[in-house]
Write a protein that holds these residues in place. Structure first.
Motif, short mmCIF file in Angstrom:
data_model
loop_
_atom_site.label_atom_id
_atom_site.label_comp_id
_atom_site.label_asym_id
_atom_site.label_seq_id
_atom_site.Cartn_x
_atom_site.Cartn_y
_atom_site.Cartn_z
N SER A 307 0.82 -1.21 0.00
CA SER A 307 0.00 0.00 0.00
C SER A 307 0.85 1.26 0.00
N ILE A 351 8.86 5.11 1.59
CA ILE A 351 7.61 5.25 2.36
C ILE A 351 7.35 3.95 3.10
N VAL A 403 -3.75 -5.71 10.08
CA VAL A 403 -2.74 -6.02 9.05
C VAL A 403 -2.97 -5.16 7.80
N THR A 405 -3.57 -2.00 5.97
CA THR A 405 -3.40 -0.60 6.35
C THR A 405 -4.54 0.27 5.83
N GLN A 412 0.01 8.79 4.59
CA GLN A 412 1.11 8.85 3.60
C GLN A 412 0.71 9.75 2.42
C1 F6R Z 1 -1.55 -3.76 2.81
C2 F6R Z 1 -0.37 -3.51 3.61
C3 F6R Z 1 0.95 -3.84 3.03
C4 F6R Z 1 1.98 -2.77 3.47
C5 F6R Z 1 3.37 -3.19 3.00
C6 F6R Z 1 4.42 -2.18 3.37
O1 F6R Z 1 -2.71 -3.42 3.47
O2 F6R Z 1 -0.47 -3.10 4.73
O3 F6R Z 1 0.90 -3.94 1.66
O4 F6R Z 1 1.62 -1.55 2.94
O5 F6R Z 1 3.71 -4.44 3.56
O6 F6R Z 1 4.50 -2.04 4.74
P1 F6R Z 1 5.17 -0.78 5.42
O7 F6R Z 1 4.36 0.41 5.06
O8 F6R Z 1 5.16 -1.08 6.87
O9 F6R Z 1 6.56 -0.69 4.85
#
Ligand code: F6R
Length: 613
Positions: A307, A351, A403, A405, A412
């Motif tokens: 995401s 990000i 889990v 996001t 973001q």
């Molecule tokens: C989907 C989700 C994942 C995160 C990805 C990156 O809902 O949460 O796709 O966006 O694993 O995680 P971060 O942002 O923690 O680097």
């Protein structure tokens, strides 16, 4: 990935460990286990396949495991299927050394063979078991010495909690490339993979750095380098609200976090004590760059996963559109191995919600190694990415537990809009009027998001019709394509319905053959200049039997002629529509998942923070 909790102090350890693991269950949930230092220099342990509640029941909430020092683990399997024997803690043969581990030991096969030649026997398929036997091999009564010797021999990533049966008055925390913090209150000391696990007990935490060891006792902690030299560390006071890690009456964390989006947006726009909009000016102090330095940026590389990558795709459209700075967006897992061309005048933006995603962290290190400045847009304060990036712009969404996001993604987007507007201002690529309008529109977003959230009932009704869907497609052009990517990911990850996002004009180049009678297609159409184009694509799809759900601006009533169902979003700036259009798509995914009886907050096979490649 896996979650680790440890406690040593005046209180009973097991209930505290279980409580902490519950807060970390988003990191992994296929099995769990605990080891407690018992009387007579014994270690008591219990492991259980399945969710944490199995371990809770097995130990009566920890009551059957008395003792004031212990370590616990919730697992996301990497090496070896979820099973009792593969669950953590792992032990040496005599069960006098217990280890919980998050990470991957890359040279475990070599080390296992080495130890087997020395007579060690292995009972699990995990890489972690090698650590327990190696510690045994080096342990001659001095835990610190044994731990640092092991650290010198293992390759890979690890956050460890270690307990020695003959040293029940101390626990050890060890770290390399996997997140780990320790904390302290007046009653004891804590180990955790992430802040929410111990937020209820203390806000005073220390970030353990790579290749450091911590010795925790009831009333103090000592930090050491891999060469056993003692080091001094200052604590960080975490100002997150402890309720942020609780459901507070919501059925799921995901629902709660969706409802926290207006707040997350507000806080990211106007962080307390440091507002980013001051009068007519956008001030991103963390950038610490003069206008001339900002003007000198020729190209931005946005690198992220999942995401966060989708937020980056939106960022590309917004930054290029507003500031006319060229932006390349990469999946972190690709960026690091594709030998990217980073030219003079480029800046890298990574990000990440967690700030611990292994691929994103590796991309950051790769960029820094090539001499480029890295800006991290990060949610978790003090996380690895936050500490290793040259500059950090925090998204102030608060802890995100589900889990999938939602609020961190929304925050973001806001960080990227602010950056785009700042660059547009210094590059003079928007008129004064356009800039004023942007300022005005961005400030309206929290209330508009709230409005959409409060309209959830009709989305729930609509979602209930699709709990049996086999395939769903999301289409859009430009920013609407970026929204589609995120809408599609949300649906598939929590409802297990196959879904794909396509640039609306691309579907007819192959994928349209998958459209059958009543296949649901969500057509996102928020860009006025592209309304007509997307309508043409909707018509093509309907001719092949698709049921078209349109997500569009409230003034686009003409779409009703072609769409089977329409969800309207309030009018906003064309660059900000993602922040609004994603809300009904999140709600749709949530209610489909709920209707199907899926575990919304902990979808199968996933973990919140992906700390392995
Ligand atoms: C989907 C989700 C994942 C995160 C990805 C990156 O809902 O949460 O796709 O966006 O694993 O995680 P971060 O942002 O923690 O680097």
């Amino acid at each position: 990935m896996c979650g680790i909790v440890g406690y040593i102090g005046k209180e009973q350890a097991a209930p505290i460990i279980l409580d902490g693991l519950a807060k970390l269950e988003y990191r992994g949930y296929d099995s769990a286990g605990m080891a407690i230092a018992g009387e007579d220099h014994q270690i008591n342990y219990k492991k259980a396949v399945g969710r944490l509640k199995v371990l809770e029941e097995l130990t009566h909430g920890g009551e059957t495991m008395p003792g004031t020092a212990g370590i616990g683990h919730t697992r996301w399997a990497t090496h070896g299927a979820p099973s009792d024997v593969n669950s953590h803690p792992h032990f040496n043969k005599e069960k006098t050394i217990a280890v919980v581990h998050n990470g991957i030991i890359e040279n475990y096969i070599y080390l296992r063979d080495y130890l087997m030649k020395k007579g060690y026997e292995f009972i699990s398929q995990t890489d972690t078991e090698v650590l327990a036997h190696m510690l045994d091999y080096y342990y001659k009564g001095n835990p610190l010495e044994a731990i640092t010797k092991v650290m010198h021999r293992v390759e890979g990533s690890y956050a460890l909690g270690v307990l020695f049966a003959d040293q029940p008055d101390q626990l050890f925390a060890v770290r390399k490339d996997s997140p780990l913090i320790v904390g302290q209150n007046e009653d004891g000391c804590f180990i955790a993979s992430d802040v929410p696990a111990i937020l209820k007990y203390t806000r005073k935490v220390y970030f353990v750095e790579n290749q450091e060891v911590v010795r925790l006792r009831e009333d103090h902690m000592h930090f050491y380098t891999i060469d056993e030299e003692e080091i001094h560390k200052e604590p960080t006071l975490i100002d997150w609200d402890a309720n942020a890690a609780e459901k507070c009456g919501y059925e799921h964390f995901m629902l709660k976090e969706m409802y926290e989006q207006p707040k997350a947006i507000k806080e990211t726009l106007m962080p307390q004590n440091n507002p980013r909009i001051r009068g007519d000016e956008i001030t991103i102090e963390e950038l610490d760059m003069t206008d001339d330095e900002l003007r000198a940026i020729k190209k931005l590389h946005i690198v992220a996963c999942g995401s966060a990558y989708h937020a980056g795709v939106t960022g590309k459209y917004v930054i290029e559109g507003l500031a006319r700075v060229s932006v390349e967006v990469d999946l972190a897992s690709e960026f690091r191995y594709r030998n990217p061309i980073l030219e003079e005048g480029s800046m890298v933006i990574v990000i990440s919600q967690s700030g611990e995603t292994a691929d994103t962290l590796a991309a950051l290190r790769e960029s820094k190694a090539r001499g480029f400045k890295v800006l991290g847009i990060v949610n978790v304060v003090g996380s690895s990415i936050a500490r290793e990036a040259d500059k950090v712009m925090y998204t102030w969404a608060g802890p995100e537990i589900a889990v999938a996001t939602t609020k961190a993604y929304s925050a973001q987007l806001i960080a990227l809009y602010l950056l785009a507007m700042k660059l547009a201002r210094v590059n003079n690529t928007v008129t004064k009027e356009e800039y004023q309008k942007l300022l005005c529109d961005i400030k309206l977003l929290p209330d508009q998001v709230e409005l959409l959230l409060n309209n959830k009932n009709h989305i729930q009704k609509f979602a209930n019709r699709y709990i049996g869907a086999k395939d769903v497609f999301f289409i859009g052009r430009g920013i609407d394509y970026a929204i589609s990517l995120e809408g599609s990911l949300k649906l598939k990850e929590i409802s297990y319905i196959h879904s794909e996002a396509y640039a609306a004009g691309e579907l007819k180049h192959g994928t349209i053959s998958l459209i059958e009678d009543k296949t649901l297609v969500a057509a996102v159409s928020t860009q006025e200049a592209l309304y007509q184009k997307t309508i043409s694509n909707m018509v093509e799809l309907k001719a092949r039997g698709a049921f078209v759900l349109a997500v569009t601006n409230e003034d686009n009533k003409a779409i009703e002629k072609e769409a089977d169902y329409v969800i309207y979003i309030p009018k906003t700036n064309a660059y900000f529509t993602n922040s609004l259009a994603i809300i009904p798509l999140q709600l749709f995914s949530y209610y489909v998942s709920l209707g199907k009886g899926c575990d919304v907050d902990k979808p199968r096979n996933l973990a919140k923070s992906v700390t392995v490649e």
